[in-house]
Motif scaffolding. Structure first.
Motif, PDB file in Angstrom:
ATOM      1  N   HIS A  61       3.136   6.015  -2.735  1.00 45.46           N
ATOM      2  CA  HIS A  61       4.321   6.703  -3.249  1.00 45.46           C
ATOM      3  C   HIS A  61       4.142   7.030  -4.736  1.00 45.46           C
ATOM      4  O   HIS A  61       4.375   8.171  -5.151  1.00 45.46           O
ATOM      5  N   VAL A  62       3.711   6.047  -5.506  1.00 43.75           N
ATOM      6  CA  VAL A  62       3.497   6.265  -6.944  1.00 43.75           C
ATOM      7  C   VAL A  62       2.399   7.298  -7.163  1.00 43.75           C
ATOM      8  O   VAL A  62       2.512   8.186  -8.016  1.00 43.75           O
ATOM      9  N   ARG A  63       1.330   7.187  -6.378  1.00 39.48           N
ATOM     10  CA  ARG A  63       0.213   8.129  -6.531  1.00 39.48           C
ATOM     11  C   ARG A  63       0.670   9.567  -6.265  1.00 39.48           C
ATOM     12  O   ARG A  63       0.267  10.499  -6.962  1.00 39.48           O
ATOM     13  N   PHE A  85      -3.029   8.169   3.545  1.00 38.51           N
ATOM     14  CA  PHE A  85      -3.803   7.078   4.121  1.00 38.51           C
ATOM     15  C   PHE A  85      -3.002   5.791   4.007  1.00 38.51           C
ATOM     16  O   PHE A  85      -2.474   5.476   2.936  1.00 38.51           O
ATOM     17  N   LEU A  86      -2.916   5.060   5.109  1.00 36.50           N
ATOM     18  CA  LEU A  86      -2.170   3.801   5.097  1.00 36.50           C
ATOM     19  C   LEU A  86      -2.752   2.885   6.162  1.00 36.50           C
ATOM     20  O   LEU A  86      -2.921   3.289   7.311  1.00 36.50           O
ATOM     21  N   GLU A  90       0.829  -1.202   0.000  1.00 33.67           N
ATOM     22  CA  GLU A  90       0.000   0.000   0.000  1.00 33.67           C
ATOM     23  C   GLU A  90       0.869   1.261   0.000  1.00 33.67           C
ATOM     24  O   GLU A  90       0.540   2.254  -0.654  1.00 33.67           O
ATOM     25  N   ALA A  91       1.991   1.219   0.728  1.00 31.31           N
ATOM     26  CA  ALA A  91       2.890   2.371   0.770  1.00 31.31           C
ATOM     27  C   ALA A  91       3.495   2.643  -0.603  1.00 31.31           C
ATOM     28  O   ALA A  91       3.651   3.802  -1.004  1.00 31.31           O
TER      29      ALA A  91
END
Length: 262
Positions: A129-131, A180-181, A124-125
């Motif tokens: 990061h890409v987003r 959000f994570l 998810e991280a």
């Protein structure tokens, strides 16, 4: 993306359940739509309220006894006399083969076990990061001054994230943002190394493993390092080479404990 499409997906966005492409499209819509952005913020506040609410209740005294009085009485069957069995012994070759089979089974379970929660957070991280890079939403507060970044989080988070300055070591601070994570709002600190971007996701939980020396794993072409210090868990994500990212994480961890207020 319009309000009709975005609003039913806001709950999934807050819970971190959307695919990367859908999340990017909704976040682009939120930047231009105050109404949907307000609804997203309302869902975040509701989520945090429910997490803090005392939703567990103890059963009143005597409830178990009342229930048992209303249950039918079941008579236990008479115990059967034990059957006499002859001991069975495997020949030595068969015994060795059975031991090998058991060992192989344990190995298979270890290799093919379900991904841990930590692995899920790492995936998810990387998506976050890409987003942040694709959606042009790298920072909410753009500054290299940690004394400006740290107080910016006040009132936006239910904790105070440590913000450290590593510019003298070649990792200047670029700013911070909310992210959000794992189904919760976390702090994201952004650093740079040459032309590489480093995202550090932090939240107050000592559950993340702390190894003697940070180690990087590779996911989707990015390096990820989980770590913890001073009651804070964090995930470091970047396309920076593993050696430099480990060096960054080691210095970041060492200074987290000494980070003070703004």
């Amino acid at each position: 993306m319009n309000c009709t499409v975005a609003q039913p997906l806001l709950g999934a966005l807050v819970d971190g359940e959307l695919a990367l492409r859908e999340g990017l499209e909704i976040e682009e819509h939120l930047r231009a739509c105050p109404g949907c952005a307000a609804e997203r913020n309302r869902l975040i506040a509701l989520q945090q309220t429910l997490r803090r609410a005392p939703l567990r209740f103890s059963a009143p005294a005597g409830l178990e006894a009342q229930i048992r009085t209303k249950l039918p009485v079941v008579e236990k069957p008479a115990a059967l006399a034990p059957r006499k069995t002859m001991p069975f012994r495997l020949p030595l070759p068969w015994l060795a083969a059975a031991a090998g089979l058991v060992a192989a089974l344990f190995f298979s379970v270890a290799v093919f076990r379900r991904p841990s929660a930590e692995a899920g957070l790492a995936r998810e991280a990387v998506d976050n990061h890409v987003r942040s890079l694709l959606a042009n939403h790298l920072v909410d507060i753009a500054t290299s001054d940690r004394h400006t970044v740290k107080p910016w989080f006040n009132g936006r988070l239910d904790f105070s994230p440590p913000v450290v300055d590593l510019a003298g070591d070649g990792y200047p601070l670029a700013g911070g943002r909310l992210d959000f994570l794992g189904g919760r709002v976390v702090a994201a600190l952004v650093y740079h190394r040459d032309r590489h971007t480093i995202n550090v996701f932090l939240w107050p939980d000592a559950g993340m493993r702390q190894s003697a020396a940070p180690r990087a794993s590779e996911r989707q072409g990015f390096h990820v390092i989980p770590d913890s210090a001073a009651g804070m868990s964090f995930l470091v994500v970047s396309d920076l080479n593993a050696e430099d990212l480990v060096r960054f994480t080691t210095m970041f961890r060492a200074r987290v404990g000494s980070a003070t207020g703004p």
